[in-house]
Design a protein around this motif. Structure first.
Motif, mmCIF file in Angstrom:
data_model
loop_
_atom_site.group_PDB
_atom_site.id
_atom_site.type_symbol
_atom_site.label_atom_id
_atom_site.label_comp_id
_atom_site.label_asym_id
_atom_site.label_seq_id
_atom_site.Cartn_x
_atom_site.Cartn_y
_atom_site.Cartn_z
ATOM 1 N N GLY A 13 0.810 -1.201 0.000
ATOM 2 C CA GLY A 13 0.000 0.000 0.000
ATOM 3 C C GLY A 13 0.848 1.257 0.000
ATOM 4 N N ALA A 14 1.922 1.238 0.764
ATOM 5 C CA ALA A 14 2.818 2.393 0.816
ATOM 6 C C ALA A 14 3.461 2.640 -0.539
ATOM 7 N N GLN A 15 3.880 1.539 -1.195
ATOM 8 C CA GLN A 15 4.498 1.688 -2.504
ATOM 9 C C GLN A 15 3.497 2.243 -3.508
ATOM 10 N N GLU A 16 2.247 1.804 -3.410
ATOM 11 C CA GLU A 16 1.225 2.285 -4.333
ATOM 12 C C GLU A 16 0.982 3.772 -4.133
ATOM 13 N N ILE A 17 0.953 4.211 -2.870
ATOM 14 C CA ILE A 17 0.750 5.622 -2.582
ATOM 15 C C ILE A 17 1.915 6.444 -3.120
ATOM 16 N N ASP A 18 3.163 5.926 -2.930
ATOM 17 C CA ASP A 18 4.339 6.624 -3.440
ATOM 18 C C ASP A 18 4.280 6.746 -4.959
ATOM 19 N N ARG A 19 3.873 5.640 -5.599
ATOM 20 C CA ARG A 19 3.810 5.645 -7.055
ATOM 21 C C ARG A 19 2.793 6.649 -7.565
ATOM 22 N N LEU A 20 1.595 6.639 -6.971
ATOM 23 C CA LEU A 20 0.559 7.563 -7.377
ATOM 24 C C LEU A 20 0.971 9.004 -7.098
ATOM 25 N N SER A 21 1.649 9.220 -5.984
ATOM 26 C CA SER A 21 2.088 10.564 -5.646
ATOM 27 C C SER A 21 3.092 11.078 -6.671
ATOM 28 N N SER A 22 4.030 10.218 -7.081
ATOM 29 C CA SER A 22 5.014 10.607 -8.086
ATOM 30 C C SER A 22 4.335 10.949 -9.403
ATOM 31 N N GLN A 23 3.338 10.142 -9.776
ATOM 32 C CA GLN A 23 2.639 10.405 -11.028
ATOM 33 C C GLN A 23 1.875 11.721 -10.955
ATOM 34 N N GLU A 24 1.269 11.996 -9.805
ATOM 35 C CA GLU A 24 0.545 13.257 -9.644
ATOM 36 C C GLU A 24 1.484 14.449 -9.744
ATOM 37 N N ILE A 25 2.679 14.311 -9.176
ATOM 38 C CA ILE A 25 3.668 15.389 -9.265
ATOM 39 C C ILE A 25 4.082 15.612 -10.713
ATOM 40 N N ASP A 26 4.341 14.515 -11.437
ATOM 41 C CA ASP A 26 4.723 14.620 -12.848
ATOM 42 C C ASP A 26 3.619 15.269 -13.667
ATOM 43 N N ASN A 42 5.045 4.492 -17.756
ATOM 44 C CA ASN A 42 5.475 3.115 -17.480
ATOM 45 C C ASN A 42 6.974 2.994 -17.226
ATOM 46 N N PHE A 43 7.732 4.030 -17.555
ATOM 47 C CA PHE A 43 9.191 3.965 -17.443
ATOM 48 C C PHE A 43 9.667 4.525 -16.107
ATOM 49 N N GLY A 44 10.629 3.818 -15.493
ATOM 50 C CA GLY A 44 11.351 4.321 -14.340
ATOM 51 C C GLY A 44 12.783 4.629 -14.745
ATOM 52 N N LEU A 45 13.640 4.941 -13.764
ATOM 53 C CA LEU A 45 15.017 5.314 -14.067
ATOM 54 C C LEU A 45 15.775 4.170 -14.737
ATOM 55 N N ASN A 269 8.989 10.868 -12.693
ATOM 56 C CA ASN A 269 9.987 11.839 -12.248
ATOM 57 C C ASN A 269 10.894 12.244 -13.412
ATOM 58 N N ALA A 270 10.257 12.636 -14.513
ATOM 59 C CA ALA A 270 10.971 12.867 -15.770
ATOM 60 C C ALA A 270 12.010 13.974 -15.676
ATOM 61 N N SER A 271 11.770 15.024 -14.902
ATOM 62 C CA SER A 271 12.690 16.166 -14.871
ATOM 63 C C SER A 271 14.057 15.815 -14.306
ATOM 64 N N THR A 272 14.155 14.722 -13.558
ATOM 65 C CA THR A 272 15.459 14.258 -13.064
ATOM 66 C C THR A 272 15.877 12.945 -13.723
ATOM 67 N N ALA A 273 14.927 12.074 -14.031
ATOM 68 C CA ALA A 273 15.260 10.771 -14.617
ATOM 69 C C ALA A 273 15.806 10.914 -16.032
ATOM 70 N N VAL A 274 15.240 11.820 -16.827
ATOM 71 C CA VAL A 274 15.711 11.991 -18.209
ATOM 72 C C VAL A 274 17.140 12.526 -18.248
ATOM 73 N N PRO A 275 17.464 13.625 -17.532
ATOM 74 C CA PRO A 275 18.875 14.065 -17.523
ATOM 75 C C PRO A 275 19.828 13.004 -16.992
ATOM 76 N N ALA A 276 19.417 12.282 -15.960
ATOM 77 C CA ALA A 276 20.281 11.231 -15.403
ATOM 78 C C ALA A 276 20.547 10.148 -16.438
ATOM 79 N N SER A 277 19.513 9.733 -17.164
ATOM 80 C CA SER A 277 19.692 8.676 -18.165
ATOM 81 C C SER A 277 20.552 9.153 -19.322
ATOM 82 N N ILE A 278 20.393 10.416 -19.722
ATOM 83 C CA ILE A 278 21.194 10.953 -20.828
ATOM 84 C C ILE A 278 22.674 11.001 -20.454
ATOM 85 N N MET A 279 22.978 11.534 -19.265
ATOM 86 C CA MET A 279 24.379 11.679 -18.864
ATOM 87 C C MET A 279 25.019 10.324 -18.551
#
Length: 531
Positions: A13-26, A42-45, A269-279
């Protein structure tokens, strides 16, 4: 644990809440840029890192394309050319990462132009940049499928000495790779991210599976020769000119740095995951690519025999000379071919998402159709299908002339790098004038889009270092674009002429015709959508 979460909630349940919260932020961040969340995240880091790394597949590309650097530059030219390109690509990827952190949308370059360009010129600059990106990615996907088809032909020639390769065989194999890519993309959902994560493992393990037998079993060349022997087999007036022409193969091996950008609306969390994946991708691929290049140069064997290989690829002959086994060579070459096919899957995803986004903002003829999203997995099916169809039609060129089709390699470099140059130049101007601020907590106004204020994202090179890196990226990209239009030899004949400038400028002119006839009345840059 969130304040509203019950203390007895289980781990799931905690993981689900974290996931939904991240999606809402995005989704909230996307809304601040004027876009509604349409695609599924569907993509993570880890999966987007696999996506970025396997789009580049630098060490595999170096193996397949090292001949271009060898003929113009020689052994030493290949080494120093790779280092030059690696440094230039790293600076370019820093700029792309900064922009992706500011505005992580599927539109990428044309969206960034719209937020950075002066309002008076925003429409035309954004529109042309969008089309340059379309050209670059359509050519890159077609080139990837073409290379996979010819690699399969090479494997057949390696294992069946009586096989006579025909151009139409390569076209049919091209279509098979494109259909495989289509199936993975149409299914969508969690299949594509899991596929990319798995391919990242193969990308790294495959490197050692080829490097170890190649280094252990082959005869080694002389270090002095590798680091000091320059060649100019293209007959250019100077060794320096030959060196820069030979770099094009290395440049293409790093092509596609903005791939993850166009998947931004499907990443958590695209604003940090995308730069991290590129670099991370430029670090991982650059390291593996340089290691493989040195191994190839030290283990060349009889290079004249390799150049005459019936497979069409000298590296297959080099592997065969090292192992002395057709079966062992076939296994090693199959790893590279499998990676190439897997790359085509990601390239179709990236190309279709960029096309879909540009259609969403009315930059493409028939935008109402191409901007539709379908199914529970929310995949832009029509854009995926159109992208595959365009590539399959381009494959028909190969039946008539493989030389003409080879110009797509240069078009992919020129299209993508020209789009990078436009946004890098605008970013350098904006950062030098202090026009980009910082986001404040609690703000809900539009940012980083047409009519919105400019704010830095989480990934940002501050001060003079950011300006210097930005300037270096522009210098490198100018060199890359300029030499992507050059033929591989000074004495130009029909078979060696590089027609990519005609293809690139031709599409740009056609897009301008459409702009003045229709698009200028319906295209206003990225549309600010309401919920």
């Amino acid at each position: 644990m969130f304040p509203h979460e019950p203390k007895h909630a289980d781990a799931t349940g905690a993981q689900e809440i974290d996931r939904l919260s991240s999606q809402e932020i995005d989704d909230a961040k996307l809304a601040r840029m004027g876009k509604r969340p349409v695609l599924k995240r569907n993509f993570g880091l880890w999966s987007i890192l696999g996506f970025s790394c396997t789009i580049l597949i630098t060490w595999e590309g170096i193996v397949v394309l090292f001949l271009q650097a060898y003929e113009n530059g020689g052994l030493a030219g290949a080494v120093y050319g790779f280092i030059f390109v690696w440094v230039g690509v790293a600076s370019t990827f820093v700029v792309l990462s900064e922009l992706a952190s500011m505005a992580p949308t599927s539109g990428g370059q044309y969206h960034w132009c719209s937020m950075l360009a002066p309002r008076s010129a925003m429409k035309i600059i954004s529109y042309l940049t969008g089309w340059l990106t379309v050209i670059g990615w359509q050519a890159t996907f077609a080139t990837s499928c073409y290379l996979c088809g010819t690699l399969i032909q090479g494997l057949i020639a390696l294992t069946h000495s009586n096989y006579q390769p025909q151009n139409w065989h390569g076209t049919l194999l091209f279509w098979a790779v494109a259909v495989f890519s289509l199936i993975i993309n149409i299914v969508g959902g969690n299949l594509l991210p899991r596929f990319e994560g798995l391919i990242l493992v193969l990308h790294i393990l495959g490197f050692f599976a080829i490097l170890v037998p190649l280094v252990v079993m082959s005869d080694h060349g002389d270090a002095h020769e590798v680091f000091t022997n320059f060649l100019n087999l293209g007959g250019f007036p100077s060794q320096g000119l030959s060196f820069f022409v030979g770099m094009v193969g290395c440049i293409f091996a790093f092509a596609g740095g903005d791939a993850a950008v166009h998947m931004s609306e499907e990443i958590t969390n695209a604003s940090t995951a995308v730069p991290a994946s590129i670099m991370l991708s430029v670090l991982i691929n650059g390291s593996l690519g340089f290691g493989m290049l040195l191994a190839m140069l030290f283990c060349l064997g009889d290079i004249e025999l390799a150049l005459q290989s019936p497979t069409g690829y000298p590296f297959m002959s080099i592997f065969l000379q090292a192992t002395g086994s057709v079966v062992g060579t076939a296994v090693m070459c199959s790893i590279i071919t499998t990676m190439g096919i897997s790359t085509s899957v990601g390239m179709l995803a990236t190309t279709s998402r960029q096309f879909w986004s540009f259609a969403r903002d009315r930059g493409i003829p028939g935008w109402r159709l191409w901007s539709q999203v379908h199914g529970q997995n929310r995949v832009p099916v029509y854009s995926v299908l159109l992208t595959m169809c365009i590539a399959c039609l381009l494959a028909l060129i190969n039946i008539g002339s493989s030389v003409a089709f080879n110009d797509l390699v240069a078009m992919s470099i020129s299209g993508l790098y020209l789009s990078y140059m436009v946004v890098a130049g605008l970013l350098l101007y904006r950062r030098s004038t202090g026009a980009i601020g910082h986001i404040r907590n609690g703000d809900s106004e539009l940012v980083n889009t047409v009519g919105g204020k400019l704010v830095w994202g989480p990934f940002h090179c501050r001060g003079i270092w950011g300006i210097l890196i930005n300037a270096c990226a522009l210098v490198y990209m100018s060199i890359a674009v300029f030499f992507s239009f050059w033929p591989p030899s000074w004495a130009v004949v029909v078979d060696t002429m590089n027609f990519s400038v005609v293809g690139t400028m031709g599409v740009v002119l056609l897009s301008l015709v459409y702009y003045f006839l229709r698009a200028r009345r319906i295209y206003d840059g990225p549309i600010v959508e309401t919920a």
